[in-house]
Design a protein around this motif. Structure first.
Motif, PDB file in Angstrom:
ATOM      1  N   GLU A  47      19.414  80.528  99.228  1.00 54.54           N
ATOM      2  CA  GLU A  47      18.265  81.431  99.031  1.00 54.54           C
ATOM      3  C   GLU A  47      18.748  82.817  98.604  1.00 54.54           C
ATOM      4  N   LEU A  48      19.808  83.291  99.259  1.00 53.22           N
ATOM      5  CA  LEU A  48      20.345  84.596  98.862  1.00 53.22           C
ATOM      6  C   LEU A  48      20.952  84.509  97.459  1.00 53.22           C
ATOM      7  N   ASP A  52      20.263  86.862  94.226  1.00 54.32           N
ATOM      8  CA  ASP A  52      21.382  87.444  93.468  1.00 54.32           C
ATOM      9  C   ASP A  52      21.271  87.102  91.979  1.00 54.32           C
ATOM     10  N   GLY A 102      12.835  94.356  90.778  1.00 49.04           N
ATOM     11  CA  GLY A 102      13.838  93.623  91.532  1.00 49.04           C
ATOM     12  C   GLY A 102      13.248  92.379  92.162  1.00 49.04           C
ATOM     13  N   ALA A 103      14.134  91.437  92.530  1.00 48.89           N
ATOM     14  CA  ALA A 103      13.695  90.236  93.251  1.00 48.89           C
ATOM     15  C   ALA A 103      13.712  90.547  94.743  1.00 48.89           C
ATOM     16  N   THR A 104      12.708  90.076  95.462  1.00 46.37           N
ATOM     17  CA  THR A 104      12.597  90.383  96.892  1.00 46.37           C
ATOM     18  C   THR A 104      12.945  89.147  97.731  1.00 46.37           C
ATOM     19  N   TYR A 105      13.028  89.338  99.034  1.00 45.07           N
ATOM     20  CA  TYR A 105      13.289  88.242  99.971  1.00 45.07           C
ATOM     21  C   TYR A 105      11.979  87.685 100.537  1.00 45.07           C
ATOM     22  N   THR A 106      10.866  88.121  99.930  1.00 49.21           N
ATOM     23  CA  THR A 106       9.558  87.685 100.404  1.00 49.21           C
ATOM     24  C   THR A 106       9.204  86.326  99.791  1.00 49.21           C
ATOM     25  N   LEU A 108      10.665  83.740  99.955  1.00 47.47           N
ATOM     26  CA  LEU A 108      11.894  83.201  99.369  1.00 47.47           C
ATOM     27  C   LEU A 108      12.173  81.813  99.941  1.00 47.47           C
ATOM     28  N   ILE A 123       9.288  86.231  95.412  1.00 42.92           N
ATOM     29  CA  ILE A 123       8.371  87.206  94.830  1.00 42.92           C
ATOM     30  C   ILE A 123       9.202  88.332  94.221  1.00 42.92           C
ATOM     31  N   ILE A 124       8.817  88.732  93.019  1.00 44.41           N
ATOM     32  CA  ILE A 124       9.510  89.859  92.382  1.00 44.41           C
ATOM     33  C   ILE A 124       8.608  91.082  92.403  1.00 44.41           C
ATOM     34  N   ASP A 125       9.222  92.248  92.453  1.00 47.85           N
ATOM     35  CA  ASP A 125       8.458  93.496  92.415  1.00 47.85           C
ATOM     36  C   ASP A 125       8.402  93.963  90.967  1.00 47.85           C
TER      37      ASP A 125
ATOM     38  N   TYR B  70       6.259  93.850 100.542  1.00 51.46           N
ATOM     39  CA  TYR B  70       7.494  93.102 100.762  1.00 51.46           C
ATOM     40  C   TYR B  70       8.085  93.637 102.056  1.00 51.46           C
ATOM     41  N   PHE B  95      11.586  99.316  96.379  1.00 53.19           N
ATOM     42  CA  PHE B  95      12.427  99.397  95.185  1.00 53.19           C
ATOM     43  C   PHE B  95      12.207 100.696  94.426  1.00 53.19           C
ATOM     44  N   THR B 247      17.744  97.320  95.485  1.00 55.60           N
ATOM     45  CA  THR B 247      18.253  95.956  95.384  1.00 55.60           C
ATOM     46  C   THR B 247      19.579  95.808  96.128  1.00 55.60           C
ATOM     47  N   ARG B 267      13.388  88.738 106.217  1.00 55.83           N
ATOM     48  CA  ARG B 267      14.602  89.295 105.606  1.00 55.83           C
ATOM     49  C   ARG B 267      14.333  90.576 104.820  1.00 55.83           C
ATOM     50  N   GLU B 268      13.100  90.665 104.317  1.00 56.76           N
ATOM     51  CA  GLU B 268      12.750  91.842 103.518  1.00 56.76           C
ATOM     52  C   GLU B 268      12.732  93.114 104.364  1.00 56.76           C
TER      53      GLU B 268
END
Lengths: 126, 477
Positions: A47-48, A52, A102-106, A108, A123-125, B70, B95, B247, B267-268
């Motif tokens: 997932e990480l 990345d 950026g890509a988020t960890y939401t 995910l 989800i991306i911001d 997020y 961000f 990021t 995690r966010e």
């Protein structure tokens, strides 16, 4: 904005998510796969690794002013090697709708489903 | 209304979730009944998660424009005590570090703008870089970048962008102390090298607006606002540099959270103790990101002044104020009768210091800090003033905008960009954007009713309504 990709392998699902990333900015069929950029990243947690991978792409899009429409990925032992093909942003032809921050960890998730297919999403911001 | 979260109504405009499970403090939401009913359950879930972070003080707050974000909800406020293991969260800032709003008087009435408005909007669209792939005219080498990250708007003024007098009307007097450019990576710098003085895309914009209504004549006079005045609103942030800092530190914080003994509910919400190497590194980088945003809005102000000087030489653009709504700042607040130094996260929330606060410029101190609320294009924006009660309610914080009511995807299914532009043009509102899909995603109907949001903020006591503005010209990415 949420991105989700499916594939027979984790790598394919990651390729699909990358196509969805471009689709948030412009129509995919307007982007010619002319120029190649190689990207690699490493992370034991799949997932990480997805975050990345997307953030590495977002960085290349931002600094090279590129949009990508074709991807080839291999993932082995937490290491991702990718080639991405695309072209420079052309504002009148691509009419880019948003800039991805950026890509988020939401939301995910990277997981193999019951039918054996892989799902990758986040989800991306923008 | 939430089925899952037990909301207790504390007053007409305040709701409370009592601590349960891992929550260390309650969650408090300021909203009227309609806004609360329309809030996604995710807002309450995220607020409860924030309330469980180490060292949080008093409560986790949500402003009336809160929506699902997020990690933190957007419209979220939380303060942490470094001496009680308090944390700083890269996700809690977001961000777009120091994204914010700057408002300028023009010295003109709207009648003076109307005859040349097409010329003006086209000139602004030409001169102010906006949208994906746009680049600024300033290209910073590494030394210049470091000076900018240290100096913020003060650096920009020294470079000839604007006047020294502008700095008085910017939070932190235009220069965030404690910035550490050494913590800003080569990648973050690279992402910024062509982006100084650019607006960006998404919900960022530059508008010329008409002061449509004055709610509080005394404060409006102190802010220099009269009905029918033409004002300029600029909404943007720290561009690629802030995005890259966010990021990178989000990832570092995710990776080491468990080493700091922090159990992340999401995690966010990745965070690090304020009193840790990573916490301090982030604060140094994030403050440099604040300076980048302040410098960016200062350069855009300069470009805007150049355009007005060409099209309407009579114009005199002076700052009303500049606020940032994605930050973490060290502030002194009274908690249970004692002043405490706290790190206040505001994610999609505006600082709203009340009258008398020494952080407010002297000329405005008697009336409170201007709180600038950007609406969506085609609706309206508001100027509020910080209230005396705000200190005890939300660490002097108020809402920041209308807040999205639906996803971008859904908006593009409901509206087409071209017809949004045409309909607004019929109402005399001129939009310029490189992307019609971007316009559709930002259609006025995709946002909550900003008036309901500011009404709730005022009635809850967070800030006082001063003036309402209607857009006339808008450029956006």
């Amino acid at each position: 904005m949420g991105l989700r990709g499916y594939g027979q392998t984790m790598a394919q699902a990651f390729e699909q998510v990358a196509l969805a990333l471009t689709a948030t900015v412009t129509e995919l069929d307007r982007v010619a796969p002319q120029q190649r950029v190689d990207i690699d990243c490493e992370c034991a947690d799949p997932e990480l690794l997805l975050v990345d991978w997307l953030n590495a792409l977002i960085y290349e899009m931002a600094t090279r002013k590129l949009l990508f429409s074709r991807f080839e990925i291999t993932i082995e032992g937490g290491r991702l090697d990718a080639s991405a093909w695309g072209e420079m942003v052309n504002r009148s032809r691509h009419r880019p709708a948003v800039e991805v921050k950026g890509a988020t960890y939401t939301a995910l998730q990277v997981a193999q489903q019951e039918n054996g297919d892989w799902l990758a999403q986040c989800i991306i911001d923008v | 209304m939430s089925q899952e979260y037990p909301l207790q109504r504390e007053s007409e405009f305040s709701w409370r979730i009592d601590p349960s499970g891992k929550m260390r403090v309650p969650g408090i939401i300021y909203a009227d009944e309609t806004l609360i009913r329309e809030m996604d359950d995710k807002v309450f879930e995220q607020l409860c998660n924030v309330a469980s972070l180490p060292g949080i003080v008093q409560a986790a707050y949500a402003m009336p424009d809160a929506h699902w974000g997020y990690g933190f909800p957007i419209g979220g406020v939380a303060a942490f005590d470094p001496d009680l293991g308090g944390v700083v969260s890269a996700g809690g800032v977001g961000f777009d570090i120091s994204c914010g709003v700057r408002a300028l008087r023009t010295g003109l009435s709207i009648e003076e703008i109307e005859p040349v408005k097409k010329q003006l909007v086209d000139a602004l669209f030409r001169q102010v870089p906006v949208g994906v792939g746009s680049t600024g005219r300033i290209h910073l080498n590494d030394k210049g970048m470091t000076a900018m990250l240290k100096g913020g708007a003060r650096w920009a003024v020294e470079q000839g962008f604007g006047e020294p007098g502008d700095l008085e009307r910017i939070e932190e007097k235009g220069c965030m102390a404690g910035a550490d450019p050494g913590e800003v990576s080569a990648r973050a710098r690279k992402r910024q090298q062509d982006e100084m003085g650019t607006l960006g895309s998404g919900n960022h914009y530059l508008e010329v607006q008409r002061v449509a209504e004055i709610y509080d004549p005394r404060i409006a006079t102190a802010f220099g606002l009269r009905e029918n005045d033409a004002v300029v609103f600029i909404h943007c942030g720290s561009r690629g540099l802030g995005h890259q800092i966010g990021t990178e530190f989000l990832k570092y914080m995710v990776l080491v959270a468990s080493r700091h003994g922090i159990e992340l509910p999401d995690r966010e919400l990745a965070c690090a103790p304020i009193n840790s190497e990573l916490g301090q590194a982030y604060l140094g980088a994030m403050r440099a990101g604040i300076n980048c945003a302040l410098a960016n809005r200062q350069i855009i102000t300069h470009l805007t002044r150049q355009v007005f000087a060409d099209v309407l030489p009579k114009a005199d653009l002076t700052l009303i104020f500049d606020v940032s709504h994605n930050t973490c700042k060290l502030e002194s607040h009274p908690v249970a009768g004692r002043q405490r130094k706290l790190y206040v996260h505001r994610k999609g929330a505006t600082r709203a210091f009340g009258p008398g606060n020494p952080e407010i410029p002297e000329t405005l101190r008697a009336v409170g800090q201007p709180v600038l609320i950007g609406g969506s294009m085609g609706t309206e924006s508001h100027i509020l003033a910080g209230s005396e009660q705000g200190a005890g309610l939300s660490f002097n914080s108020a809402c920041h905008g209308a807040g999205r009511a639906m996803s971008r995807h859904r908006a593009t299914k409901l509206w087409r960009g071209r017809s949004v532009v045409d309909e607004l043009a019929e109402r005399g509102i001129l939009i310029r954007s490189p992307s019609m899909r971007g316009v559709a995603e930002e259609a006025p109907g995709a946002y909550k009713d900003v008036r309901a949001v500011v009404d709730a903020a005022e009635k809850a006591g967070l800030a006082k309504k001063v003036a309402r503005m209607e857009p006339r010209l808008c450029i956006k990415g």
